[in-house]
Design a protein around this motif. Sequence first.
Motif, mmCIF file in Angstrom:
data_model
loop_
_atom_site.group_PDB
_atom_site.id
_atom_site.type_symbol
_atom_site.label_atom_id
_atom_site.label_comp_id
_atom_site.label_asym_id
_atom_site.label_seq_id
_atom_site.Cartn_x
_atom_site.Cartn_y
_atom_site.Cartn_z
ATOM 1 N N SER A 144 4.032 -5.816 6.535
ATOM 2 C CA SER A 144 2.069 -5.593 5.708
ATOM 3 C C SER A 144 2.064 -7.092 6.168
ATOM 4 O O SER A 144 0.420 -6.101 5.902
ATOM 5 C CB SER A 144 2.669 -5.886 4.119
ATOM 6 O OG SER A 144 2.628 -8.321 3.990
ATOM 7 N N HIS A 145 1.617 -8.003 6.900
ATOM 8 C CA HIS A 145 1.128 -8.579 7.715
ATOM 9 C C HIS A 145 1.676 -9.977 8.615
ATOM 10 O O HIS A 145 2.534 -10.284 8.424
ATOM 11 C CB HIS A 145 -0.204 -9.189 7.219
ATOM 12 C CG HIS A 145 0.465 -10.246 5.803
ATOM 13 N ND1 HIS A 145 0.480 -10.331 5.240
ATOM 14 C CD2 HIS A 145 0.255 -11.778 6.359
ATOM 15 C CE1 HIS A 145 0.718 -10.871 4.449
ATOM 16 N NE2 HIS A 145 0.350 -11.754 5.046
ATOM 17 N N ALA A 146 1.135 -10.391 9.167
ATOM 18 C CA ALA A 146 1.299 -11.459 9.999
ATOM 19 C C ALA A 146 1.913 -12.593 9.908
ATOM 20 O O ALA A 146 2.454 -13.016 11.079
ATOM 21 C CB ALA A 146 0.250 -11.075 11.511
ATOM 22 N N HIS A 147 1.174 -13.293 8.613
ATOM 23 C CA HIS A 147 1.281 -14.885 8.541
ATOM 24 C C HIS A 147 3.304 -14.749 7.996
ATOM 25 O O HIS A 147 3.435 -14.119 7.824
ATOM 26 C CB HIS A 147 1.234 -14.312 6.948
ATOM 27 C CG HIS A 147 -0.044 -15.179 7.218
ATOM 28 N ND1 HIS A 147 -0.989 -14.876 5.991
ATOM 29 C CD2 HIS A 147 -1.391 -15.968 7.954
ATOM 30 C CE1 HIS A 147 -2.331 -15.614 5.673
ATOM 31 N NE2 HIS A 147 -2.448 -15.620 6.932
ATOM 32 N N ILE A 148 3.211 -16.164 9.271
ATOM 33 C CA ILE A 148 5.007 -16.674 9.319
ATOM 34 C C ILE A 148 5.605 -16.537 8.203
ATOM 35 O O ILE A 148 6.547 -15.648 8.277
ATOM 36 C CB ILE A 148 4.764 -17.710 10.066
ATOM 37 C CG1 ILE A 148 4.271 -17.500 11.454
ATOM 38 C CG2 ILE A 148 5.981 -18.788 9.495
ATOM 39 C CD1 ILE A 148 5.182 -16.962 12.212
ATOM 40 N N ASP A 149 5.222 -16.617 6.520
ATOM 41 C CA ASP A 149 6.111 -16.556 5.111
ATOM 42 C C ASP A 149 6.446 -14.768 4.738
ATOM 43 O O ASP A 149 6.948 -14.785 4.223
ATOM 44 C CB ASP A 149 5.643 -17.284 4.535
ATOM 45 C CG ASP A 149 3.962 -16.429 3.886
ATOM 46 O OD1 ASP A 149 3.005 -15.839 4.881
ATOM 47 O OD2 ASP A 149 4.158 -16.593 2.198
ATOM 48 N N HIS A 150 5.514 -13.685 6.423
ATOM 49 C CA HIS A 150 5.996 -12.876 5.394
ATOM 50 C C HIS A 150 6.877 -11.870 7.053
ATOM 51 O O HIS A 150 8.033 -10.911 6.938
ATOM 52 C CB HIS A 150 4.456 -11.512 5.065
ATOM 53 C CG HIS A 150 3.873 -12.237 4.029
ATOM 54 N ND1 HIS A 150 4.464 -11.098 3.074
ATOM 55 C CD2 HIS A 150 3.825 -13.361 3.815
ATOM 56 C CE1 HIS A 150 3.915 -11.924 1.889
ATOM 57 N NE2 HIS A 150 3.317 -12.570 2.308
ATOM 58 N N SER A 151 6.477 -12.369 8.676
ATOM 59 C CA SER A 151 6.929 -11.849 9.622
ATOM 60 C C SER A 151 8.234 -13.109 10.129
ATOM 61 O O SER A 151 9.078 -12.950 10.901
ATOM 62 C CB SER A 151 5.593 -12.084 10.452
ATOM 63 O OG SER A 151 5.465 -13.074 11.446
ATOM 64 N N GLY A 174 1.726 -6.385 -0.835
ATOM 65 C CA GLY A 174 1.720 -7.549 0.244
ATOM 66 C C GLY A 174 0.982 -9.095 -0.106
ATOM 67 O O GLY A 174 0.782 -9.187 -1.243
ATOM 68 N N ASP A 175 -0.064 -9.449 0.728
ATOM 69 C CA ASP A 175 -0.455 -10.750 0.394
ATOM 70 C C ASP A 175 -1.856 -9.522 0.081
ATOM 71 O O ASP A 175 -2.652 -9.229 0.595
ATOM 72 C CB ASP A 175 -0.974 -11.527 1.113
ATOM 73 C CG ASP A 175 0.443 -12.306 1.209
ATOM 74 O OD1 ASP A 175 1.598 -12.092 0.116
ATOM 75 O OD2 ASP A 175 0.428 -13.450 1.575
ATOM 76 N N ILE A 176 -2.658 -10.146 -1.320
ATOM 77 C CA ILE A 176 -3.770 -9.504 -1.919
ATOM 78 C C ILE A 176 -5.197 -10.470 -1.485
ATOM 79 O O ILE A 176 -4.681 -11.297 -1.469
ATOM 80 C CB ILE A 176 -3.739 -9.085 -2.732
ATOM 81 C CG1 ILE A 176 -2.735 -8.363 -3.183
ATOM 82 C CG2 ILE A 176 -5.767 -8.331 -3.585
ATOM 83 C CD1 ILE A 176 -2.249 -8.009 -4.889
ATOM 84 N N GLY A 186 -7.019 -6.565 2.790
ATOM 85 C CA GLY A 186 -8.675 -7.526 3.135
ATOM 86 C C GLY A 186 -8.091 -8.906 2.687
ATOM 87 O O GLY A 186 -8.569 -9.932 2.370
ATOM 88 N N HIS A 187 -7.095 -9.399 3.351
ATOM 89 C CA HIS A 187 -6.549 -10.515 3.434
ATOM 90 C C HIS A 187 -6.093 -11.679 4.997
ATOM 91 O O HIS A 187 -7.022 -12.445 4.807
ATOM 92 C CB HIS A 187 -4.928 -10.816 2.818
ATOM 93 C CG HIS A 187 -4.176 -11.654 2.913
ATOM 94 N ND1 HIS A 187 -4.749 -12.817 2.612
ATOM 95 C CD2 HIS A 187 -2.790 -11.699 3.760
ATOM 96 C CE1 HIS A 187 -2.707 -13.465 2.850
ATOM 97 N NE2 HIS A 187 -2.421 -13.311 3.409
ATOM 98 N N ILE A 188 -5.770 -10.524 5.668
ATOM 99 C CA ILE A 188 -5.732 -11.132 7.817
ATOM 100 C C ILE A 188 -6.282 -10.368 7.868
ATOM 101 O O ILE A 188 -5.885 -8.788 8.071
ATOM 102 C CB ILE A 188 -5.459 -12.257 7.559
ATOM 103 C CG1 ILE A 188 -3.357 -11.814 8.148
ATOM 104 C CG2 ILE A 188 -4.883 -13.825 7.206
ATOM 105 C CD1 ILE A 188 -3.044 -12.458 8.830
ATOM 106 N N ALA A 230 -7.423 -17.172 1.672
ATOM 107 C CA ALA A 230 -7.651 -15.705 2.477
ATOM 108 C C ALA A 230 -7.219 -14.774 1.327
ATOM 109 O O ALA A 230 -6.576 -13.180 1.011
ATOM 110 C CB ALA A 230 -7.013 -14.796 3.488
ATOM 111 N N HIS A 231 -6.557 -15.358 -0.023
ATOM 112 C CA HIS A 231 -6.280 -14.575 -1.253
ATOM 113 C C HIS A 231 -7.024 -14.551 -2.266
ATOM 114 O O HIS A 231 -7.824 -15.306 -2.808
ATOM 115 C CB HIS A 231 -4.869 -15.972 -2.068
ATOM 116 C CG HIS A 231 -3.636 -15.651 -1.385
ATOM 117 N ND1 HIS A 231 -2.487 -14.762 -1.299
ATOM 118 C CD2 HIS A 231 -3.388 -16.432 -0.044
ATOM 119 C CE1 HIS A 231 -1.274 -15.179 -0.653
ATOM 120 N NE2 HIS A 231 -1.934 -15.510 0.623
ATOM 121 N N ALA A 232 -6.295 -13.532 -3.273
ATOM 122 C CA ALA A 232 -7.801 -13.473 -4.146
ATOM 123 C C ALA A 232 -7.011 -14.210 -5.785
ATOM 124 O O ALA A 232 -5.629 -14.767 -5.128
ATOM 125 C CB ALA A 232 -6.837 -11.661 -5.004
HETATM 126 ZN ZN LIG Z 1 -0.647 -13.486 4.050
#
Ligand SMILES: [Zn+2]
Length: 465
Positions: free
Chosen positions: A60-67, A186-188, A161-163, A408-410
């Motif tokens: 979903s996106h590049a943040h380390i807690d996802h990738s 993903g992260d909103i 719309g997060h990063i 960056a989070h809703a």
């Molecule tokens: Zn994130």
Amino acid sequence: MKITFDGAAQTVTGTQHLLNINGHSLLLDCGFFQGRRQESYERNCNFPFEPAKIDAMILSHAHIDHSGNLPNLVKQGYRGLIYATPATAHLANIMLIDSGHIQESDVEFVNKRNAKKGEPLIEPLYTQEDAALVAQYFRTVSYDQPFQPIPGVVARLVDAGHILGSAAVVLDIDEKGRKIRLWFSGDIGRRRLPLIRDPILPDRADYMIMESTYGDKPHREPEVAFEELQQVTERTLERGGKVIIPAFAVGRTQEIVYFLHQMIESRSIPSVPVYVDSPLAVNATDIFKLHPECFDEETNALIRADKHHTALGFDRLIYTRSVEESKALNGRKDPMVIISASGMAETGRILHHLRNNIENPKNTILIVSWQAPYTLGRRLADREPRVKIFGEEFEVKAEVSTIGGLSAHAGQDFLTEYALRVKGSAKQVFLVHGEAGPAGALRAKLAEAGMTNLQYPEVGSSVEI
Ligand SMILES: [Zn+2]
């Protein structure tokens, strides 16, 4: 089909959801679990499935807690494709290598101690070299471009719309004639964040896996952060001081640079040198510049108005890569802004800038993001009068200022709006990526609005749908 919540279930870290559909397996995100050292080591090393048997994965996106656990996934035999937007693939490559570097230096530190005590030496979770092997598996897909990761599934990435590059994943599933739409948030992100476009809201989904990080509170608006940044910069420069900003290399640094560019362009702050002093931030900024397709209309308007520059470049902005350039800033007495990593002032070049500037009352240390407990950033944000840097104690004489509103989070309001979009269509919504407090508060808020088909799955649990 079956969904197994293998990470970021009842917590915010290590996102990983496994789908089994038509006898094939599809992994959504492969995040790094961050917690106590031993637990993190075990969770990240031992996947609850066989990596070699996973058919495909979507990031979903590049943040380390996802990738961040992708290097381990590949190291342990994963050979499928990793679908992601071009910006996410680009950012993930540099962030994973940086993470490999952090793993190596952490282990070096622990091993020095273990060697002294005669205890066994440990291996890094993964190395920079392991991380570099991930790149070959990326298959980039633009927003809204349909693709088929496994048979019977048509997927689409929509802007979260997060990063930069972040996406929600929409899966149209055909399971032996039964049609299901699964929406993974993903992260909103949020509306009106600098640089990037606003999140796309879901329209219809039969099932939704949705984040709930800030389910318990609204955020201040990004415009407030802009004003606060302007005020604190103005008053520091007026008294001839430096503004020192510890900032995450990817995301927050570029947002601050963009804000300062707008302020200097509109002459609302004096034109002083702005230094970005972090090799990762410099690399990340290069990637931002390569992906104008992710920018919002306001950023494009700034680029059109200021024909000589990009959104993240202007005459007084200097990106420093080398240690010599960084050290040269120590001797400078003139007013300036220095943005440097790490974002919580735990490691990196920011420590040198803090050490050199913290005892001068003309200067300002500006905190621009949430600071974890026990970090130097948190001690500064808590206005501790004396802090230790490199083992040496310093009196905090500089002004310390914090600005909020840039998360960056809703926040709760937007999460509620997001979930309610599927109120009429969804049979179940699974709340993930949230601690019990925030997830519970969001659940209560949604229940008030008549939405009760919510679950808060435990880590490792599965549902058949
Ligand atoms: Zn994130």
